[in-house]
Scaffold this motif. Structure first.
Motif, PDB file in Angstrom:
ATOM      1  N   ASN A   1      56.362  41.347  39.517  1.00  0.00           N
ATOM      2  CA  ASN A   1      56.464  41.414  40.982  1.00  0.00           C
ATOM      3  C   ASN A   1      55.065  41.467  41.586  1.00  0.00           C
ATOM      4  OD1 ASN A   1      59.249  41.529  40.885  1.00  0.00           O
ATOM      5  ND2 ASN A   1      59.261  43.765  40.701  1.00  0.00           N
ATOM      6  N   PRO A   2      54.759  40.548  42.528  1.00  0.00           N
ATOM      7  CA  PRO A   2      53.429  40.602  43.141  1.00  0.00           C
ATOM      8  C   PRO A   2      53.187  41.946  43.824  1.00  0.00           C
ATOM      9  CG  PRO A   2      54.602  38.605  43.770  1.00  0.00           C
ATOM     10  CD  PRO A   2      55.580  39.458  43.047  1.00  0.00           C
ATOM     11  N   ARG A   3      51.960  42.436  43.739  1.00  0.00           N
ATOM     12  CA  ARG A   3      51.636  43.753  44.321  1.00  0.00           C
ATOM     13  C   ARG A   3      51.643  43.654  45.858  1.00  0.00           C
ATOM     14  NH1 ARG A   3      51.197  48.409  42.921  1.00  0.00           N
ATOM     15  NH2 ARG A   3      51.868  47.925  40.832  1.00  0.00           N
TER      16      ARG A   3
ATOM     17  N   VAL B   1      57.554  32.087  45.688  1.00  0.00           N
ATOM     18  CA  VAL B   1      56.203  32.582  45.406  1.00  0.00           C
ATOM     19  C   VAL B   1      55.733  31.882  44.132  1.00  0.00           C
ATOM     20  CG1 VAL B   1      54.749  34.620  45.121  1.00  0.00           C
ATOM     21  CG2 VAL B   1      56.919  34.803  46.354  1.00  0.00           C
TER      22      VAL B   1
ATOM     23  N   SER C   1      50.925  30.322  47.085  1.00  0.00           N
ATOM     24  CA  SER C   1      50.176  30.710  45.875  1.00  0.00           C
ATOM     25  C   SER C   1      48.701  30.686  46.245  1.00  0.00           C
ATOM     26  CB  SER C   1      50.437  29.730  44.736  1.00  0.00           C
ATOM     27  OG  SER C   1      49.743  28.523  44.979  1.00  0.00           O
TER      28      SER C   1
ATOM     29  N   LYS D   1      47.757  34.721  50.109  1.00  0.00           N
ATOM     30  CA  LYS D   1      48.187  35.883  49.327  1.00  0.00           C
ATOM     31  C   LYS D   1      49.160  36.717  50.160  1.00  0.00           C
ATOM     32  CE  LYS D   1      45.999  39.535  46.584  1.00  0.00           C
ATOM     33  NZ  LYS D   1      46.805  40.665  46.907  1.00  0.00           N
TER      34      LYS D   1
ATOM     35  N   ASN E   1      60.807  34.412  42.849  1.00  0.00           N
ATOM     36  CA  ASN E   1      59.516  34.597  42.183  1.00  0.00           C
ATOM     37  C   ASN E   1      59.308  33.513  41.112  1.00  0.00           C
ATOM     38  OD1 ASN E   1      57.279  35.426  40.749  1.00  0.00           O
ATOM     39  ND2 ASN E   1      57.827  37.592  40.751  1.00  0.00           N
TER      40      ASN E   1
ATOM     41  N   THR F   1      56.131  32.848  39.771  1.00  0.00           N
ATOM     42  CA  THR F   1      54.702  33.017  39.482  1.00  0.00           C
ATOM     43  C   THR F   1      54.362  32.836  37.997  1.00  0.00           C
ATOM     44  OG1 THR F   1      55.012  35.399  39.365  1.00  0.00           O
ATOM     45  CG2 THR F   1      54.208  34.522  41.456  1.00  0.00           C
TER      46      THR F   1
END
Ligand SMILES: Cc1cc2nc3c(=O)[nH]c(=O)nc-3n(C[C@H](O)[C@H](O)[C@H](O)COP(=O)(O)OP(=O)(O)OC[C@H]3O[C@@H](n4cnc5c(N)ncnc54)[C@H](O)[C@@H]3O)c2cc1C
Length: 467
Positions: free
Chosen positions: A164-166, A200, A226, A340, A373, A375
């Motif tokens: 999971n992106p921060r 994402v 991205s 971002k 997601n 990524t």
């Protein structure tokens, strides 16, 4: 009877078992552990759509290192391909579902071979949740409450779901409108039309997800984000083999000398209207050797400065998939951003995504109905949720490389190295777990050879123990 446990029954685990069956002369037991849905296919070859294509041409997708046409010959016997031109099919990007069927057939044949050799084949449709080592035994705990002891154990766990992106509000990730696993059909099903969808990541899985959403009838707009925007290239120079760079390659060149050499050759081919991909392709057989010769500092430099460019040149998509994506952009259906994500909040099923837009150099916001997601697989084991690999890391059974992209192992014997720096005698890993050691350890091109080599070693070990 000796027991060999294989954790993970995707391409790598399946082919290790298959190679063991064909090579072995002694009776023994293979225990292959993988949930039912992805058994013998793994994540890559169990796609939810036949629009999800292989990113390598059929002529290069044999599961056996010593039988280069094995996949192509299998394909040409299938009713839908039998009347097609073999050269055309050899150079085509076939659906990954077809490759899943191929692996299933290989497995069925190997099962017969096992029976004829009195090799016991046990498939357990379950998930390993913990692992321990003691003396000569590896103990495995499964999520069906079973506990097993094996003499040798191969970890072939492949691709983990993305991290999971921060963001500030990490609680958002509990939302039913967030899909952490982009390889499951749920991520593209039952969409709402009134709001766009955010993907994402802008890599190959983003392309699959866009195609999946369209196939499921989604007619709204799709956003993606991205750090570098969309940089996926189509396969353009099919078959062009460039050899000059490799001729000038010298052992132990440092990263600066290598980049200089690569740039020189890129400049040369550009003069003839050719782009950089054949140059990067020509390096492929040397990549593992080059990576191993790099210092930790050089590896870090590569990851921070060159990894993205490398990925662009390496991970291409078929021309018609590329055309489709570009047309969606022209039609205003797909909006690709570089930037971002800063934060995500959800109110009454409307999700607000706040992000820094690189192009506009400012903070922007969009409202979407779901987030998927894409990524890419997580590689840092410490970030995995409830994983036996994370437990093994904490217990010192295994360690990670400095960049945390794989598991430390001896790349000749595949033995995992523990926190004392010693190789286990009976615990091995192959596949993407070796990325930290080899960098290129992801595609069938590399994995088929690893499966064969490991099977040979395991067979040799069984013979020594017999004597
Ligand atoms: C979407 C996608 C498409 C790809 N397309 C191509 C392509 O076209 N050509 C190519 O050469 N390469 C492709 N690749 C690269 C791919 O990684 C390899 O080709 C190959 O499929 C990797 O196989 P694997 O068995 O190592 O990993 P995986 O396919 O990830 O399989 C690992 C298996 O291990 C199981 N597992 C994990 N943890 C446990 C546990 N604790 N207990 C039990 N089982 C467990 C998983 O359920 C899974 O079935 C693709 C990868 C992805 C993700």
């Amino acid at each position: 009877m000796k027991k060999i446990g294989i954790i993970g029954g995707g391409f790598t685990g399946t082919m290790t078992a298959v190679q063991l069956i064909y090579k072995s002369t002694e009776p023994f037991e293979i225990i292959l552990i993988n949930e039912r849905e992805t058994l013998n296919k793994g994540i890559a070859y169990n796609p939810y759509s036949n629009k999800h294509l292989l990113n390598v041409i059929a002529g290069k997708m044999s599961a056996y290192p010593d039988k280069p046409d094995h996949f192509l010959d299998w394909v040409m016997k299938k009713e839908i391909f039998i009347k097609k031109d073999k050269t055309l099919i050899a150079n085509s990007f076939l659906p990954r579902q077809v490759y899943g069927e191929y692996l299933f057939d290989i497995w069925e044949e190997a099962k017969e071979e096992a029976e004829s050799k009195q090799i016991k084949l046990t498939v357990i449709e379950s998930f390993v949740i913990d692992l321990d080592t003691s003396e000569d035994i590896i103990s495995l705990w499964l999520d069906n409450n079973q506990k097993l002891n094996v003499d040798e154990c191969v970890i072939a766990t492949g691709n983990h779901i993305p991290r999971n992106p921060r963001i500030k509000n990490m609680d958002f990730y509990n939302s039913p409108n967030y899909f952490q696993n982009p390889w499951k059909i749920e991520s593209v099903k039952d969409t709402k039309e009134n709001l766009p969808i955010l993907i994402v990541g802008n890599g190959l899985t983003m392309v699959d997800t866009v195609l999946g959403l369209l196939e499921q009838g989604f007619k709204g707009e799709i956003y993606s984000i991205s750090p570098n925007g969309f940089n996926i290239l189509p396969h353009r120079h099919n078959g062009l083999k460039y050899s000059k760079l490799v001729e000038e390659l010298q052992d132990n060149m440092n990263i600066y000398e290598l980049v200089k050499l690569i740039n020189k050759h890129i400049k040369t081919v550009r003069e003839y209207g050719v782009s950089a991909e054949p140059i990067i392709d020509s390096l492929r057989p040397q990549t593992q050797k080059i990576w191993k010769s790099f210092t930790d500092h050089e590896k870090e430099l590569f990851m921070s400065r060159l990894r993205h460019l490398w990925g662009v040149a390496r991970h291409r998509i078929p021309l018609h998939s590329h055309d489709k994506i570009q047309q969606l952009r022209i039609d205003g259906k797909l909006h690709i951003n570089s930037g971002k994500i800063i934060d995500i909040t959800e109110l009454n099923e409307s999700i607000t995504v706040q992000y820094f837009d690189k192009k506009e150099n400012g903070i922007k916001a969009i409202n979407v109905s779901r987030i998927i997601n894409c990524t890419g697989p997580e590689t840092d084991l410490a970030n995995l949720d409830k994983s036996f690999l994370k437990n093994c890391l904490l217990k010192g059974i295994l360690t990670q490389d400095k960049l945390k992209i794989g598991i430390k192992a001896d790349t000749e014997s595949f033995q995992i190295i523990n926190s004392d720096g010693k190789p286990h005698t009976n615990l091995y890993t192959i596949g993407s777990n070796l990325k930290g050691e080899l960098w290129e350890s992801t595609a069938v091109n590399e994995l088929r050879g690893q499966a064969e080599k490991l099977a040979k070693k395991l067979k040799a070990k069984m013979l020594i123990h017999k004597d």
